[in-house]
Design a protein around this motif. Structure first.
Motif, PDB file in Angstrom:
ATOM      1  N   ALA A 119       1.845  11.482  51.988  1.00 25.36           N
ATOM      2  CA  ALA A 119       2.000  12.043  53.327  1.00 25.36           C
ATOM      3  C   ALA A 119       2.606  11.287  54.588  1.00 25.36           C
ATOM      4  CB  ALA A 119       0.905  12.806  53.879  1.00 25.36           C
ATOM      5  N   ALA A 120       1.900  10.078  54.652  1.00 30.03           N
ATOM      6  CA  ALA A 120       2.573   9.229  55.704  1.00 30.03           C
ATOM      7  C   ALA A 120       3.816   8.738  55.275  1.00 30.03           C
ATOM      8  CB  ALA A 120       1.609   7.873  55.812  1.00 30.03           C
ATOM      9  N   ALA A 121       4.330   8.338  54.034  1.00 31.51           N
ATOM     10  CA  ALA A 121       5.464   7.679  53.914  1.00 31.51           C
ATOM     11  C   ALA A 121       6.371   8.764  53.971  1.00 31.51           C
ATOM     12  CB  ALA A 121       5.561   7.149  52.364  1.00 31.51           C
ATOM     13  N   VAL A 122       6.260  10.178  53.690  1.00 26.26           N
ATOM     14  CA  VAL A 122       7.259  10.999  53.570  1.00 26.26           C
ATOM     15  C   VAL A 122       7.410  11.332  55.310  1.00 26.26           C
ATOM     16  CG1 VAL A 122       8.081  13.361  53.279  1.00 26.26           C
ATOM     17  CG2 VAL A 122       6.722  12.118  51.377  1.00 26.26           C
ATOM     18  N   PHE A 123       6.567  11.309  56.058  1.00 31.69           N
ATOM     19  CA  PHE A 123       6.688  11.756  57.472  1.00 31.69           C
ATOM     20  C   PHE A 123       7.559  10.704  57.924  1.00 31.69           C
ATOM     21  CE2 PHE A 123       4.855  10.790  61.578  1.00 31.69           C
ATOM     22  CZ  PHE A 123       5.237  11.883  62.377  1.00 31.69           C
ATOM     23  N   PHE A 124       7.099   9.469  57.770  1.00 28.67           N
ATOM     24  CA  PHE A 124       7.616   8.277  58.449  1.00 28.67           C
ATOM     25  C   PHE A 124       9.022   8.305  58.101  1.00 28.67           C
ATOM     26  CE2 PHE A 124       3.344   6.665  59.122  1.00 28.67           C
ATOM     27  CZ  PHE A 124       3.696   6.812  60.653  1.00 28.67           C
ATOM     28  N   CYS A 125       9.386   8.382  56.939  1.00 23.07           N
ATOM     29  CA  CYS A 125      10.753   8.319  56.354  1.00 23.07           C
ATOM     30  C   CYS A 125      11.664   9.523  56.851  1.00 23.07           C
ATOM     31  CB  CYS A 125      11.054   8.477  54.669  1.00 23.07           C
ATOM     32  SG  CYS A 125      10.372   6.743  53.880  1.00 23.07           S
ATOM     33  N   VAL A 126      11.169  10.787  56.745  1.00 23.14           N
ATOM     34  CA  VAL A 126      11.861  11.606  57.572  1.00 23.14           C
ATOM     35  C   VAL A 126      12.194  11.610  59.144  1.00 23.14           C
ATOM     36  CG1 VAL A 126      11.922  14.070  58.017  1.00 23.14           C
ATOM     37  CG2 VAL A 126      11.167  13.351  55.732  1.00 23.14           C
ATOM     38  N   GLY A 139      16.949  16.481  51.446  1.00 20.45           N
ATOM     39  CA  GLY A 139      15.835  16.076  50.661  1.00 20.45           C
ATOM     40  C   GLY A 139      15.749  14.489  50.320  1.00 20.45           C
ATOM     41  N   SER A 140      16.892  13.952  50.581  1.00 20.70           N
ATOM     42  CA  SER A 140      16.873  12.632  50.152  1.00 20.70           C
ATOM     43  C   SER A 140      15.773  11.768  50.938  1.00 20.70           C
ATOM     44  CB  SER A 140      18.180  12.085  50.617  1.00 20.70           C
ATOM     45  OG  SER A 140      18.577  12.085  52.064  1.00 20.70           O
ATOM     46  N   ALA A 141      15.521  11.984  52.273  1.00 16.97           N
ATOM     47  CA  ALA A 141      14.505  11.095  53.175  1.00 16.97           C
ATOM     48  C   ALA A 141      12.965  11.458  52.462  1.00 16.97           C
ATOM     49  CB  ALA A 141      14.674  11.487  54.304  1.00 16.97           C
ATOM     50  N   ILE A 142      13.028  12.606  51.981  1.00 17.68           N
ATOM     51  CA  ILE A 142      11.532  13.279  51.455  1.00 17.68           C
ATOM     52  C   ILE A 142      11.400  12.171  50.061  1.00 17.68           C
ATOM     53  CG2 ILE A 142      10.099  15.127  50.397  1.00 17.68           C
ATOM     54  CD1 ILE A 142      11.569  16.776  52.297  1.00 17.68           C
ATOM     55  N   LEU A 143      12.498  12.168  49.406  1.00 20.04           N
ATOM     56  CA  LEU A 143      12.339  11.386  48.020  1.00 20.04           C
ATOM     57  C   LEU A 143      12.156  10.134  48.103  1.00 20.04           C
ATOM     58  CD1 LEU A 143      12.579  11.666  44.759  1.00 20.04           C
ATOM     59  CD2 LEU A 143      15.043  11.435  45.185  1.00 20.04           C
ATOM     60  N   THR A 144      12.882   9.447  49.174  1.00 20.76           N
ATOM     61  CA  THR A 144      12.529   8.221  49.506  1.00 20.76           C
ATOM     62  C   THR A 144      11.078   7.915  49.861  1.00 20.76           C
ATOM     63  OG1 THR A 144      14.988   7.704  50.154  1.00 20.76           O
ATOM     64  CG2 THR A 144      13.543   6.189  50.937  1.00 20.76           C
ATOM     65  N   GLY A 157       7.339  -0.197  56.190  1.00 18.00           N
ATOM     66  CA  GLY A 157       7.958   0.118  54.916  1.00 18.00           C
ATOM     67  C   GLY A 157       9.071   1.204  55.079  1.00 18.00           C
ATOM     68  N   SER A 158       8.626   2.229  55.541  1.00 20.99           N
ATOM     69  CA  SER A 158       9.680   3.461  55.858  1.00 20.99           C
ATOM     70  C   SER A 158      10.838   3.196  56.722  1.00 20.99           C
ATOM     71  CB  SER A 158       8.630   4.603  56.179  1.00 20.99           C
ATOM     72  OG  SER A 158       7.658   4.871  55.528  1.00 20.99           O
ATOM     73  N   LEU A 159      10.336   2.549  57.756  1.00 24.64           N
ATOM     74  CA  LEU A 159      11.737   1.933  58.586  1.00 24.64           C
ATOM     75  C   LEU A 159      12.649   1.086  57.795  1.00 24.64           C
ATOM     76  CD1 LEU A 159      13.034   1.860  61.141  1.00 24.64           C
ATOM     77  CD2 LEU A 159      11.464  -0.023  62.039  1.00 24.64           C
ATOM     78  N   ALA A 160      11.967   0.079  57.114  1.00 28.51           N
ATOM     79  CA  ALA A 160      12.847  -0.479  56.135  1.00 28.51           C
ATOM     80  C   ALA A 160      13.540   0.074  55.314  1.00 28.51           C
ATOM     81  CB  ALA A 160      12.028  -1.862  55.582  1.00 28.51           C
ATOM     82  N   ALA A 161      12.953   1.003  54.540  1.00 25.60           N
ATOM     83  CA  ALA A 161      13.644   1.800  53.469  1.00 25.60           C
ATOM     84  C   ALA A 161      14.768   2.569  54.037  1.00 25.60           C
ATOM     85  CB  ALA A 161      12.597   2.580  52.670  1.00 25.60           C
ATOM     86  N   ILE A 162      14.609   3.323  55.010  1.00 24.24           N
ATOM     87  CA  ILE A 162      15.708   3.959  55.902  1.00 24.24           C
ATOM     88  C   ILE A 162      16.666   3.100  56.669  1.00 24.24           C
ATOM     89  CG2 ILE A 162      15.966   5.851  57.513  1.00 24.24           C
ATOM     90  CD1 ILE A 162      14.808   6.912  54.693  1.00 24.24           C
TER      91      ILE A 162
END
Length: 319
Positions: free
Chosen positions: A50-57, A77-82, A102-107
């Motif tokens: 839940a945290a990873a999805v929230f921060f990526c979006v 859906g791409s940010a959710i999938l990431t 990690g989410s900030l680095a990913a996105i």
């Protein structure tokens, strides 16, 4: 009655595919693995995902809205999938503030710095995972034991199959059946080969992916690891252990097959998969890291443009 031929510009046929349809299709394929992670890790799996999805979006929305000055595309859906894939690549006791980084680095680094979806060279979730592994090696290699459904920050930790393999403790490994079902330590999305294979079957059925990349990776790892096992079975684990442990299934099925960062032609996909298989096995057997799947895919992402330049797909009607 006069028959008329109407001519219009191509394309003439719409296949029905879209970014959002494929992204949500992959998310559906990940449901079995997510349910297994909830069964074995409980609260930790839910919090981390839940945290990873929230921060990526959130980061994708903020970057697109205020830095890129464009309409946010968080609904595709791409940010959710990431976010889900990033969560599946980390331990279930990882602190939320590290997940945010990690989410900030990913996105921010892996996706938006290249211009957004379709322009990124490297898989965003892998970018986030490797960034965290290098920045926080202790937290990223502390693995909770399975069965602690209500534990999160205070979960009891233990060794993974790949760690035991690296230490030469082959006699302490779980059985192949336990590994196939997911009764072993590791990241959220790597513990159940069965769940991941169910997702692969779904994506093949829906034609979201083709067999070329995952099968070429599995075959290469099996052959390479099998040869080393035949040379010295007391030092090198069985090829079945390599296939069922670590991020092998998750990486081969869900991350190496990313449309943007993988080759376009079928022959290119096979070469790409063979490269990932060789690099993964070499890092696992001879490198300092127990796992090599993430680094192997990341490296081959960088080779993809070269593969595409030499192995181009046939044009329509070509021989």
């Amino acid at each position: 009655m006069e028959n008329k031929l109407y001519v219009s510009p191509s394309p003439h046929i719409h296949g029905g595919d879209s970014i959002s349809k494929n992204m949500y299709g992959v998310l559906i394929a990940l449901v079995p693995a997510f349910l297994v992670s909830l069964y074995f890790f409980g609260l930790g799996a839910l919090i981390v995902t839940a945290a990873a999805v929230f921060f990526c979006v959130l980061f994708e929305y903020l970057i697109q809205k205020f830095l890129m000055k464009k309409e946010p595309t968080i609904c595709d859906g791409s940010a959710i999938l990431t976010g889900v894939l990033l969560a599946f690549n980390v331990p279930s006791n990882l602190p939320i503030w590290i997940i945010a980084i990690g989410s900030l680095a990913a996105i921010g680094i892996g996706k938006m710095s290249f211009g957004g979806l379709g322009n990124n060279i490297f898989n965003p979730a892998l970018t986030g995972r490797i960034f965290l592994l290098i920045s926080f090696p202790a937290q990223m290699t502390t693995w909770p034991e399975v069965g602690q459904l209500t534990a999160y920050a205070d979960a009891t930790t233990g060794a993974t199959v790949l760690t035991l393999m690296k230490e030469g403790a082959l006699d302490q490994m779980p059985t192949l059946c336990d590994m196939f079902l997911g009764k072993m330590g590791g990241s959220l999305g790597e513990v159940s080969a069965l769940a991941l294979l169910l997702g692969m079957v779904y994506m093949l059925w829906k034609k979201i992916i083709t067999w070329h990349i995952p099968v070429s990776i599995f075959a290469t790892v099996f052959v390479f690891a099998g040869i080393m096992h035949l040379i010295d079975p007391t030092v090198y684990a069985s090829p079945f252990v390599h296939l069922l442990s670590g991020g092998m299934m998750l990486g081969a099925i869900f991350m190496a097959t990313d449309y943007v960062t993988s080759p376009m032609s079928k022959n290119g996909m096979i070469v790409y998969g063979i490269g990932i298989g060789i690099l993964t096995t070499v890092i696992r057997l001879f490198g300092s890291y127990p796992e090599g799947m993430s680094f192997a895919i990341f490296i081959m992402n960088g080779v993809t443009p070269l593969i595409n330049s030499y192995m181009k797909p046939k044009h329509f009607g070509g021989k």
